[in-house]
Scaffold this motif. Structure first.
Motif, PDB file in Angstrom:
ATOM      1  N   LEU A 140      39.837 -17.001  17.783  1.00 14.68           N
ATOM      2  CA  LEU A 140      40.989 -16.876  18.668  1.00 14.68           C
ATOM      3  C   LEU A 140      42.019 -15.996  18.010  1.00 14.68           C
ATOM      4  N   THR A 141      42.172 -14.805  18.515  1.00 15.15           N
ATOM      5  CA  THR A 141      43.195 -13.953  17.941  1.00 15.15           C
ATOM      6  C   THR A 141      44.488 -14.138  18.717  1.00 15.15           C
ATOM      7  N   LEU A 142      45.551 -14.396  17.985  1.00 16.39           N
ATOM      8  CA  LEU A 142      46.854 -14.425  18.649  1.00 16.39           C
ATOM      9  C   LEU A 142      47.907 -13.849  17.721  1.00 16.39           C
ATOM     10  N   THR A 143      49.062 -13.575  18.294  1.00 13.77           N
ATOM     11  CA  THR A 143      50.148 -12.979  17.529  1.00 13.77           C
ATOM     12  C   THR A 143      51.141 -14.067  17.181  1.00 13.77           C
ATOM     13  N   GLY A 144      51.417 -14.174  15.887  1.00 11.10           N
ATOM     14  CA  GLY A 144      52.349 -15.232  15.503  1.00 11.10           C
ATOM     15  C   GLY A 144      52.719 -15.122  14.047  1.00 11.10           C
ATOM     16  N   ASN A 145      53.534 -16.049  13.626  1.00  6.83           N
ATOM     17  CA  ASN A 145      53.982 -16.113  12.251  1.00  6.83           C
ATOM     18  C   ASN A 145      53.073 -17.097  11.511  1.00  6.83           C
ATOM     19  N   PRO A 146      52.223 -16.589  10.593  1.00  7.72           N
ATOM     20  CA  PRO A 146      51.227 -17.469   9.971  1.00  7.72           C
ATOM     21  C   PRO A 146      51.849 -18.652   9.231  1.00  7.72           C
TER      22      PRO A 146
ATOM     23  N   ILE B  67      43.045  -7.466   9.096  1.00  7.48           N
ATOM     24  CA  ILE B  67      43.269  -8.758   9.747  1.00  7.48           C
ATOM     25  C   ILE B  67      43.545  -9.813   8.678  1.00  7.48           C
ATOM     26  N   PHE B  68      44.563 -10.618   8.942  1.00  8.34           N
ATOM     27  CA  PHE B  68      44.946 -11.698   8.037  1.00  8.34           C
ATOM     28  C   PHE B  68      43.881 -12.780   8.073  1.00  8.34           C
ATOM     29  N   ILE B  69      43.356 -13.145   6.915  1.00  3.81           N
ATOM     30  CA  ILE B  69      42.321 -14.174   6.854  1.00  3.81           C
ATOM     31  C   ILE B  69      42.918 -15.417   6.212  1.00  3.81           C
ATOM     32  N   GLU B  70      42.823 -16.500   6.976  1.00  3.40           N
ATOM     33  CA  GLU B  70      43.389 -17.752   6.511  1.00  3.40           C
ATOM     34  C   GLU B  70      42.498 -18.357   5.427  1.00  3.40           C
ATOM     35  N   LEU B  71      43.123 -18.792   4.351  1.00  2.61           N
ATOM     36  CA  LEU B  71      42.386 -19.496   3.309  1.00  2.61           C
ATOM     37  C   LEU B  71      43.049 -20.841   3.070  1.00  2.61           C
ATOM     38  N   SER B  72      42.226 -21.845   2.856  1.00  2.06           N
ATOM     39  CA  SER B  72      42.811 -23.119   2.444  1.00  2.06           C
ATOM     40  C   SER B  72      43.237 -22.989   0.983  1.00  2.06           C
ATOM     41  N   ASP B  73      44.022 -23.946   0.521  1.00  2.00           N
ATOM     42  CA  ASP B  73      44.515 -23.858  -0.856  1.00  2.00           C
ATOM     43  C   ASP B  73      43.369 -23.755  -1.851  1.00  2.00           C
ATOM     44  N   GLY B  74      42.341 -24.589  -1.628  1.00  2.00           N
ATOM     45  CA  GLY B  74      41.205 -24.580  -2.540  1.00  2.00           C
ATOM     46  C   GLY B  74      40.472 -23.251  -2.513  1.00  2.00           C
ATOM     47  N   GLU B  75      40.280 -22.714  -1.309  1.00  2.00           N
ATOM     48  CA  GLU B  75      39.577 -21.440  -1.188  1.00  2.00           C
ATOM     49  C   GLU B  75      40.359 -20.330  -1.864  1.00  2.00           C
ATOM     50  N   PHE B  76      41.671 -20.394  -1.680  1.00  2.00           N
ATOM     51  CA  PHE B  76      42.489 -19.362  -2.297  1.00  2.00           C
ATOM     52  C   PHE B  76      42.376 -19.417  -3.828  1.00  2.00           C
TER      53      PHE B  76
ATOM     54  N   ASP C 137      43.805 -14.881  13.201  1.00  3.44           N
ATOM     55  CA  ASP C 137      42.761 -15.691  13.813  1.00  3.44           C
ATOM     56  C   ASP C 137      43.192 -17.148  13.720  1.00  3.44           C
ATOM     57  N   PHE C 138      43.593 -17.690  14.863  1.00 10.11           N
ATOM     58  CA  PHE C 138      44.158 -19.034  14.865  1.00 10.11           C
ATOM     59  C   PHE C 138      43.110 -20.067  14.478  1.00 10.11           C
ATOM     60  N   ARG C 139      41.853 -19.793  14.813  1.00 11.37           N
ATOM     61  CA  ARG C 139      40.812 -20.761  14.461  1.00 11.37           C
ATOM     62  C   ARG C 139      40.712 -20.887  12.946  1.00 11.37           C
ATOM     63  N   LEU C 140      40.769 -19.736  12.273  1.00  9.24           N
ATOM     64  CA  LEU C 140      40.704 -19.775  10.809  1.00  9.24           C
ATOM     65  C   LEU C 140      41.897 -20.518  10.234  1.00  9.24           C
ATOM     66  N   LEU C 141      43.054 -20.278  10.847  1.00  4.72           N
ATOM     67  CA  LEU C 141      44.264 -20.938  10.347  1.00  4.72           C
ATOM     68  C   LEU C 141      44.133 -22.459  10.457  1.00  4.72           C
ATOM     69  N   VAL C 142      43.666 -22.915  11.621  1.00  4.98           N
ATOM     70  CA  VAL C 142      43.498 -24.355  11.804  1.00  4.98           C
ATOM     71  C   VAL C 142      42.437 -24.881  10.836  1.00  4.98           C
ATOM     72  N   GLU C 143      41.370 -24.117  10.706  1.00  8.24           N
ATOM     73  CA  GLU C 143      40.326 -24.508   9.752  1.00  8.24           C
ATOM     74  C   GLU C 143      40.898 -24.680   8.357  1.00  8.24           C
ATOM     75  N   GLY C 144      41.772 -23.729   7.974  1.00 12.36           N
ATOM     76  CA  GLY C 144      42.359 -23.789   6.642  1.00 12.36           C
ATOM     77  C   GLY C 144      43.139 -25.080   6.430  1.00 12.36           C
ATOM     78  N   VAL C 145      43.957 -25.436   7.423  1.00 13.03           N
ATOM     79  CA  VAL C 145      44.750 -26.661   7.299  1.00 13.03           C
ATOM     80  C   VAL C 145      43.834 -27.878   7.227  1.00 13.03           C
ATOM     81  N   VAL C 146      42.823 -27.890   8.103  1.00 13.64           N
ATOM     82  CA  VAL C 146      41.885 -29.014   8.120  1.00 13.64           C
ATOM     83  C   VAL C 146      41.174 -29.117   6.773  1.00 13.64           C
ATOM     84  N   ASP C 147      40.732 -27.970   6.256  1.00 14.35           N
ATOM     85  CA  ASP C 147      40.030 -27.969   4.970  1.00 14.35           C
ATOM     86  C   ASP C 147      40.928 -28.502   3.860  1.00 14.35           C
ATOM     87  N   ASN C 148      42.205 -28.062   3.876  1.00 15.86           N
ATOM     88  CA  ASN C 148      43.121 -28.538   2.842  1.00 15.86           C
ATOM     89  C   ASN C 148      43.164 -30.052   2.809  1.00 15.86           C
ATOM     90  N   HIS C 149      43.220 -30.658   3.989  1.00 16.55           N
ATOM     91  CA  HIS C 149      43.358 -32.109   4.029  1.00 16.55           C
ATOM     92  C   HIS C 149      42.045 -32.805   3.737  1.00 16.55           C
TER      93      HIS C 149
END
Lengths: 481, 245
Positions: free
Chosen positions: A369-375, B163-172, A342-354
């Protein structure tokens, strides 16, 4: 066997096929041709026929005297009035307009019937009109009363009759000439010249059309087969240099093509080897720097802490650069591990980190947004862009949306933007804007190169643009699914 | 800073393995100055002989060495229940770190490392070792709860559908604290401590509330049930049972 045939061989075979078809058309044409009948007719021939002396051998107009059956059905048709024995013909009695009164039965010839139908005093199926000069001439040749003779012809034939010597009058067009015999029957000559296309031409055209229809799909297939390997070739050339792992071109197509494919493949191999060597060299340099740097880190351990911290910062900066170089190289050489994510989650994760670290980063996320890629790679891509935005533009505004089956990630900052003339160059490895060099923002100019490498690997594209209100917008487009 | 140097024999023995002689000497001197007993080896063969004889508690292992490389040596040590291993590598990417930890290294440091950072890692590994917890116990560090799978080495969270679930560093870091302490109420302070240790506490102190709410939303929304519950005035709790795979 066909597949490996040379272009020459293919062309030759095609020409052979075309020839065979054309010949077939010609042969069919000769076999099925209708007799030629459009040659001009001498007026004297007409007179001879009407006088009952038979057709001349050279003339195209052959008409028997009245009552005589035509020897063949071809125009110009001669025909008689009602045959002996009489009988009202179908279509009713025909009266020659302007001709003497009498009850001539309609001739059996349908064309004549049409021409001389009482309802159509002036023939309408051709442009025939009463031709008085010709009529007078014929009458005088026959020695008959002009009142017993009719002549219809086209204006041009009539005109040529008025100016030419009688012996040389040639009737080129349709005409109808008749004389009423003393017994009341008609003897006539009717000649119909068909306009374009006449029967002969129609038939020829049909055969040519058939020939073309046969050849066309062949030609199409041929052209396609010929162009397919060339098309593949150009596509591969397009890819060249973009994807070092691109497979070699398959050895397919005509012989000449095989030679080109082989040269291309060896060129691609050489190029890839070059890229690999360069990559390995950068990697080796970066890698070999790490050990002396580590030594340095240990050597400064005894230094006064103020100095040590400064040196330590330098070491850390060099470490960051080395990591960037190694990351960049690795991105291009490692076989990607593809996942549905889920690309939206991935972007969210990066945004949250910062934003967790206190940076001004916001995301306007749309639908999942589901897409195929290298996380890992995608995360690095987004991280690089966000870090760039923070570094040069103080804040990052991200927007994620779907446009035409592609997901679009816009990253806006409030920085100075990038001059349009440099917007392509900034993607080149080790290229840095002067401003970033002077500002000591670190990095070695691999951030955007890495971004582009990752985006291209995922079948997407990345573009830069300066926003109207100031600041840079980076747009990343990735295929969804 | 340094452990009491009363009886040298009781001090842990650290074996430094690196093909670079200067670096070997520098690390050795640095650790000896902090009271550890240190031995050094220049390649895998020498290291294995010394492990037989000296029985070190910890090996600091360079990944890229001539001869047998560090990764395969570390794998061997892990399978033989040898000493703890800290890998010191010139390869510093996430993937390298994951590979190193997956084959059983206790920790992984990228060169160039700050000496103090190395010392902190050495202490942490030795402490875990004396507490009876080593990398071998962590084998298959995948936790499962309510159909979800969390691979803590790969930082890889999968929902029950895979499904792979993205986590931020803090969440992880938070989720990791939850799965390591499941079905227990964890206070905000406790979570901060588990998740972030001491160093960057200030930064995370501000962010932890939003991190928790994001983590809860990600999990609860996808699970359509409550996985992390808020316990009023006490903290948070991971509700489902957690199994180690």
């Amino acid at each position: 066997m066909w597949r490996s045939l040379s272009i020459y061989g293919r062309t030759f075979l095609l020409m052979l096929a075309a020839l065979v078809v054309a010949e077939a058309v010609g042969i069919a044409f000769v076999i099925y041709r209708p007799p030629t009948h459009d040659a001009p007719v001498q007026l004297s021939t007409v007179v001879r026929v009407l006088a009952g002396r038979g057709a001349g051998s050279g003339g195209g107009a052959r008409g028997p005297g009245g009552g005589h059956p035509a020897d063949d059905g071809h125009p110009p048709d001669g025909g008689g009035g009602p045959p002996p024995g009489d009988g009202a013909p179908p279509g009713g009695p025909g009266h020659f307009p302007g001709g003497p009164m009498g009850p001539p039965g309609a001739p059996p010839d349908i064309t004549l019937a049409t021409l001389v139908s009482p309802n159509q005093p002036a023939p309408t199926n051709t442009k025939l009109a009463p031709a008085d000069t010709l009529r007078t001439l014929v009458a005088s040749q026959l020695g008959a009363d002009a009142a017993r003779v009719i002549f219809y012809a086209t204006a041009s034939d009539e005109h040529s009759a008025s100016t030419a010597l009688i012996g040389s009058i040639m009737l080129r067009d349709s005409f109808l000439a008749g004389v009423r015999r003393p017994d009341g029957t008609w003897c006539y000559v009717n000649r119909v010249v068909e306009g374009f296309p006449n029967a002969l031409e129609r038939r020829a055209m049909l055969l040519f059309a058939l020939g073309a229809a046969t050849l066309m799909p062949l030609a199409w297939l041929f052209a396609r087969a010929l162009s397919a390997p060339i098309r593949r070739f150009s596509e591969a050339a397009q890819r060249l240099g973009m994807d070092p792992n691109a497979p070699a071109l398959p050895r397919e197509g005509p012989k000449e093509m095989l030679v080109a494919v082989d040269s291309f493949n060896s060129m691609q191999a050489r190029l890839n080897r070059l890229i690999r060597e360069r990559t390995n060299m950068v990697g080796a340099i970066a890698h070999d720097l790490r050990t002396p740097l580590t030594r340095l880190a240990f050597r400064i351990d005894d230094l006064p802490s103020a100095l040590r911290e400064k040196v330590d910062r330098d070491i850390q900066e060099m470490k960051t650069m080395i990591s960037a170089a190694l990351d960049f190289i690795r991105d291009r050489s490692l076989t990607p591990q593809l996942e549905r994510l889920d690309f939206r989650l991935l972007v969210e994760g990066v945004v949250d980190n910062h934003s967790d670290l206190g940076h001004d980063v916001t995301l306007q996320a749309g639908v999942p947004l589901t897409l195929t890629g290298n996380p890992l790679a995608l995360r690095r891509m987004v991280t690089n862009l966000v870090e760039n935005a923070l570094k040069y533009g103080e804040r990052a505004r991200l927007r994620l949306r779907v446009v035409d089956d592609r997901c679009v990630l816009d990253i806006d900052d409030d920085g100075p933007g990038i001059p349009e003339s440099l917007q392509e160059q900034v993607f080149e490895p080790f290229f840095r804007l002067e401003s970033s060099r002077n500002r000591d923002t670190g990095g070695i100019g691999l951030g955007l190169s890495t971004v582009r490498a990752i985006v291209l690997e995922h079948g997407g594209e990345v573009t830069l643009g300066n926003r109207k209100g100031g600041g840079l917008r980076v747009s990343v487009m990735l295929p969804v699914g | 800073m340094s452990p009491p140097a009363t009886d040298m024999d009781q001090q842990p023995l650290i074996l430094v393995v690196d093909d670079d002689p200067d670096l070997r000497k520098l690390i050795t001197e640095f650790l000896s100055a902090r009271g550890y007993r240190v031995a050094a080896a220049e390649n895998a063969a020498v290291m294995l002989r010394m492990i037989e004889v000296e029985r070190p508690d910890l090996v600091i292992l360079d990944v890229m060495m001539p001869g047998e490389d560090g990764l395969s040596v570390a794998r061997r040590l892990a399978s033989e229940k040898g000493p703890a291993v800290i890998m010191l590598s010139a390869l510093g990417s996430d993937t390298d770190r994951i590979i190193g930890l997956e084959i059983g290294a206790d920790d992984y440091l990228a060169k160039p490392c700050n000496p103090r950072e190395l010392l902190a890692r050495v202490r942490a590994v030795l402490r875990r070792q004396s507490a009876g917890e080593s990398a071998r116990d962590r084998e298959g560090r995948v936790y499962e709860f309510a159909g979800w799978k969390l691979d803590v080495l790969r930082r890889d969270l999968r929902d029950p559908g895979g499904i792979f679930i993205e986590l931020s560093d803090g969440e992880f870091a938070l989720l990791r604290s939850f799965v390591e302490h499941p079905q227990r109420v964890l206070s905000r302070d406790r979570l901060l401590e588990y998740a972030h240790g001491g160093n960057t506490r200030d930064v995370f102190d501000r962010a932890i509330d939003s991190q928790i709410s994001r983590l809860r939303r990600k999990l609860n929304d996808r699970a359509h049930e409550e996985l992390i519950r808020t316990v009023r005035n006490e903290g948070y709790m991971l509700l489902p049972k957690v199994t180690r795979l």
